[in-house]
Design a protein around this motif. Structure first.
Motif, PDB file in Angstrom:
ATOM      1  N   UNK A 272      20.685  -3.989  28.897  1.00  0.00           N
ATOM      2  CA  UNK A 272      21.894  -4.569  28.335  1.00  0.00           C
ATOM      3  C   UNK A 272      23.018  -3.530  28.348  1.00  0.00           C
ATOM      4  N   UNK A 273      24.174  -3.931  28.820  1.00  0.00           N
ATOM      5  CA  UNK A 273      25.349  -3.065  28.778  1.00  0.00           C
ATOM      6  C   UNK A 273      25.851  -3.008  27.334  1.00  0.00           C
ATOM      7  N   UNK A 274      26.283  -1.836  26.896  1.00  0.00           N
ATOM      8  CA  UNK A 274      26.714  -1.655  25.507  1.00  0.00           C
ATOM      9  C   UNK A 274      28.112  -1.046  25.485  1.00  0.00           C
ATOM     10  N   UNK A 275      28.806  -1.124  24.354  1.00  0.00           N
ATOM     11  CA  UNK A 275      30.134  -0.503  24.258  1.00  0.00           C
ATOM     12  C   UNK A 275      30.087   0.981  24.566  1.00  0.00           C
ATOM     13  N   UNK A 276      31.178   1.502  25.113  1.00  0.00           N
ATOM     14  CA  UNK A 276      31.222   2.896  25.551  1.00  0.00           C
ATOM     15  C   UNK A 276      31.042   3.886  24.414  1.00  0.00           C
ATOM     16  N   UNK A 277      31.405   3.492  23.185  1.00  0.00           N
ATOM     17  CA  UNK A 277      31.317   4.419  22.054  1.00  0.00           C
ATOM     18  C   UNK A 277      29.997   4.315  21.297  1.00  0.00           C
ATOM     19  N   UNK A 278      28.981   3.720  21.917  1.00  0.00           N
ATOM     20  CA  UNK A 278      27.685   3.576  21.242  1.00  0.00           C
ATOM     21  C   UNK A 278      27.054   4.939  20.990  1.00  0.00           C
ATOM     22  N   UNK A 279      26.421   5.127  19.816  1.00  0.00           N
ATOM     23  CA  UNK A 279      25.841   6.429  19.475  1.00  0.00           C
ATOM     24  C   UNK A 279      24.624   6.759  20.329  1.00  0.00           C
ATOM     25  N   UNK A 280      24.523   8.007  20.727  1.00  0.00           N
ATOM     26  CA  UNK A 280      23.363   8.453  21.493  1.00  0.00           C
ATOM     27  C   UNK A 280      22.112   8.390  20.633  1.00  0.00           C
ATOM     28  N   UNK A 281      20.997   8.159  21.272  1.00  0.00           N
ATOM     29  CA  UNK A 281      19.727   8.149  20.544  1.00  0.00           C
ATOM     30  C   UNK A 281      19.402   6.848  19.855  1.00  0.00           C
ATOM     31  N   UNK A 282      20.176   5.801  20.126  1.00  0.00           N
ATOM     32  CA  UNK A 282      19.918   4.521  19.484  1.00  0.00           C
ATOM     33  C   UNK A 282      18.593   3.918  19.922  1.00  0.00           C
ATOM     34  N   UNK A 283      17.899   3.300  18.971  1.00  0.00           N
ATOM     35  CA  UNK A 283      16.590   2.703  19.263  1.00  0.00           C
ATOM     36  C   UNK A 283      16.562   1.197  19.032  1.00  0.00           C
ATOM     37  N   UNK A 349      14.403 -28.516  20.638  1.00  0.00           N
ATOM     38  CA  UNK A 349      13.105 -27.840  20.621  1.00  0.00           C
ATOM     39  C   UNK A 349      12.393 -28.053  21.955  1.00  0.00           C
ATOM     40  N   UNK A 350      11.906 -26.964  22.530  1.00  0.00           N
ATOM     41  CA  UNK A 350      11.212 -27.013  23.802  1.00  0.00           C
ATOM     42  C   UNK A 350      12.088 -26.731  25.009  1.00  0.00           C
ATOM     43  N   UNK A 351      13.402 -26.747  24.837  1.00  0.00           N
ATOM     44  CA  UNK A 351      14.312 -26.543  25.965  1.00  0.00           C
ATOM     45  C   UNK A 351      14.333 -25.067  26.381  1.00  0.00           C
ATOM     46  N   UNK A 352      14.420 -24.847  27.690  1.00  0.00           N
ATOM     47  CA  UNK A 352      14.582 -23.492  28.206  1.00  0.00           C
ATOM     48  C   UNK A 352      16.072 -23.182  28.257  1.00  0.00           C
ATOM     49  N   UNK A 353      16.462 -22.056  27.651  1.00  0.00           N
ATOM     50  CA  UNK A 353      17.883 -21.753  27.514  1.00  0.00           C
ATOM     51  C   UNK A 353      18.162 -20.294  27.880  1.00  0.00           C
ATOM     52  N   UNK A 354      19.443 -20.032  28.067  1.00  0.00           N
ATOM     53  CA  UNK A 354      19.931 -18.662  28.208  1.00  0.00           C
ATOM     54  C   UNK A 354      20.786 -18.329  26.996  1.00  0.00           C
ATOM     55  N   UNK A 355      20.460 -17.222  26.357  1.00  0.00           N
ATOM     56  CA  UNK A 355      21.264 -16.719  25.246  1.00  0.00           C
ATOM     57  C   UNK A 355      22.102 -15.567  25.779  1.00  0.00           C
ATOM     58  N   UNK A 356      23.406 -15.651  25.606  1.00  0.00           N
ATOM     59  CA  UNK A 356      24.281 -14.613  26.144  1.00  0.00           C
ATOM     60  C   UNK A 356      25.279 -14.161  25.090  1.00  0.00           C
ATOM     61  N   UNK A 357      25.806 -12.960  25.282  1.00  0.00           N
ATOM     62  CA  UNK A 357      26.783 -12.420  24.342  1.00  0.00           C
ATOM     63  C   UNK A 357      27.668 -11.400  25.048  1.00  0.00           C
ATOM     64  N   UNK A 358      28.881 -11.287  24.547  1.00  0.00           N
ATOM     65  CA  UNK A 358      29.837 -10.330  25.081  1.00  0.00           C
ATOM     66  C   UNK A 358      29.347  -8.911  24.818  1.00  0.00           C
ATOM     67  N   UNK A 359      29.521  -8.049  25.806  1.00  0.00           N
ATOM     68  CA  UNK A 359      29.107  -6.653  25.666  1.00  0.00           C
ATOM     69  C   UNK A 359      29.678  -6.024  24.410  1.00  0.00           C
ATOM     70  N   UNK A 360      30.929  -6.321  24.075  1.00  0.00           N
ATOM     71  CA  UNK A 360      31.582  -5.713  22.921  1.00  0.00           C
ATOM     72  C   UNK A 360      31.029  -6.205  21.588  1.00  0.00           C
ATOM     73  N   UNK A 361      30.204  -7.243  21.625  1.00  0.00           N
ATOM     74  CA  UNK A 361      29.585  -7.755  20.399  1.00  0.00           C
ATOM     75  C   UNK A 361      28.224  -7.108  20.144  1.00  0.00           C
ATOM     76  N   UNK A 362      27.818  -6.168  21.005  1.00  0.00           N
ATOM     77  CA  UNK A 362      26.569  -5.420  20.814  1.00  0.00           C
ATOM     78  C   UNK A 362      26.817  -4.245  19.877  1.00  0.00           C
ATOM     79  N   UNK A 363      25.816  -3.921  19.089  1.00  0.00           N
ATOM     80  CA  UNK A 363      25.893  -2.765  18.196  1.00  0.00           C
ATOM     81  C   UNK A 363      24.601  -1.976  18.313  1.00  0.00           C
ATOM     82  N   UNK A 364      24.687  -0.740  18.830  1.00  0.00           N
ATOM     83  CA  UNK A 364      23.508   0.116  18.953  1.00  0.00           C
ATOM     84  C   UNK A 364      23.265   0.813  17.621  1.00  0.00           C
ATOM     85  N   UNK A 365      22.004   0.795  17.170  1.00  0.00           N
ATOM     86  CA  UNK A 365      21.641   1.330  15.851  1.00  0.00           C
ATOM     87  C   UNK A 365      20.651   2.473  15.982  1.00  0.00           C
TER      88      UNK A 365
END
Length: 366
Positions: A272-283, A349-365
């Protein structure tokens, strides 16, 4: 009982600043507060939030003077109150249980502390009336507590605390005994009261929604330490650690590792692509439910979005929104909150789907 200092001079700023400096509390082998430091601004509404046993009520009671710290200092407007008895600190206090005198009227309950502390008799009726008007209870001054609802009794407890015009009001889970509708109503009432009075509010709760609704800032405690301090928006949108992400709101969390600007998600065989300012060492990688989009598998994923495939397990109707629960191929159960469609969009229920989100909505912890 409300605690006051009689006839202390009023400063220009209605509220007082509070400085907690390396406060420590130990019970036997258990460390309840581990060298906590916290600066509360004058006139601020700050909430101490955390699970049971996190130390939030202990910290509040040390500020109030009901519990003696084993180390550190508590200062109000620069004055060290660490060794000052509770009844001489000039702080208002509201407890979860109202502790109203059942044999007294509403008016008498609010006036009791004034009389006990030697306020001039001629001034008491006006002070009590003003306090009751603040909490919209002026018309019920002649009733007894048994004739009031739980919400009305808590308003009386608030009036009893503010009648002295304290510069700091401490509240220990004051809405915990009320039902959901009353809680939500009084949350707004307390917020209004804070804005009108301009004094410093320190509020304790384990309810995250309550904290988000009412606070200027939130101090999130875990195991006797403050793990994050910030505005409601900061704690919700940019949690500093996994505990904060999981405690505040609902979180979708992927486990893995951040390497070279991408988050490796081995369970779902994805990067997954993450924001450029994400902290190093995130798990861990967090995405909030309202940031996820859900669509039948095979449709094009928008540019700049991460995605995973999943199978819908349940759809919960929430009125204007729905909560879609889906399990990824790697076994992660994700929750997406989306608007309710006008017709059948194939998400069930039972449907096969794709879950997607904008890269900028990711948060590395961490």
């Amino acid at each position: 009982m409300t605690n006051i200092a009689s006839a202390t001079p009023r400063a220009t700023q209605p509220g007082a600043s509070i400085n907690v400096e390396q406060v420590r509390k130990v019970y036997g082998p258990a460390t309840i507060l581990d060298d906590i430091s916290l600066d509360i601004r004058a006139g601020e509404f700050i909430t101490l939030l955390g699970a049971s046993g996190s130390g939030k009520s202990t910290l509040l009671n040390i500020i109030a003077g009901f519990i003696k710290a084993d180390g550190g200092h508590v200062k109000v407007d620069g004055r060290d109150l660490t060794t000052v008895p509770a009844h001489k600190r000039g702080l208002g206090m509201v407890f979860q249980h109202y502790a109203l005198f059942p044999h007294m009227t509403v008016f008498e309950n609010v006036a009791y502390g004034l009389r006990r502390n030697g306020f001039p008799r001629k001034e008491i009726p006006a002070l009590v009336d003003e306090a009751l008007q603040m909490v919209e209870m002026g018309h019920l001054g002649k009733r007894r507590p048994s004739q009031l609802s739980g919400g009305q009794q808590q308003r009386v407890a608030l009036a009893r605390a503010v009648v002295f015009k304290p510069r700091v009001l401490l509240m220990d889970e004051p809405l915990g005994a009320l039902d959901k509708m009353l809680r939500e109503q009084l949350q707004l009432e307390i917020r209004r009261l804070h804005k009108e009075m301009g004094i410093t509010f320190v509020f304790v709760t384990h309810d995250q929604e309550e904290a988000l609704t009412m606070s200027d800032r939130i101090a999130l405690l875990e195991s006797g330490r403050i793990v994050q301090l910030g505005t409601p928006t900061e704690l919700y949108e940019t949690p500093s650690c996994r505990y904060a992400a999981e405690f505040i709101g609902v979180s979708n969390i992927f486990n893995g590792a951040l390497q070279h600007g991408r988050f490796h998600d081995p369970a779902n065989n994805a990067e997954h692509v993450v924001p450029a300012d994400s902290p190093a060492g995130g798990t861990a990688l967090m995405v909030r439910p309202e940031r996820l989009s859900v669509q039948p598998i095979g449709l094009h994923t928008p540019s700049g979005h991460n995605s995973v495939e999943a199978i819908v397990e349940d759809c919960v109707y929430l009125g204007s929104d729905r909560s879609v629960h889906a399990r990824t191929l790697g076994g992660d159960v994700l929750v997406a909150r989306t608007p309710v469609p006008r017709g059948d969009d194939g998400i069930a229920a039972g449907a096969k789907v794709t879950l997607s989100w904008n890269v900028e909505d990711s948060r590395v912890l961490a």
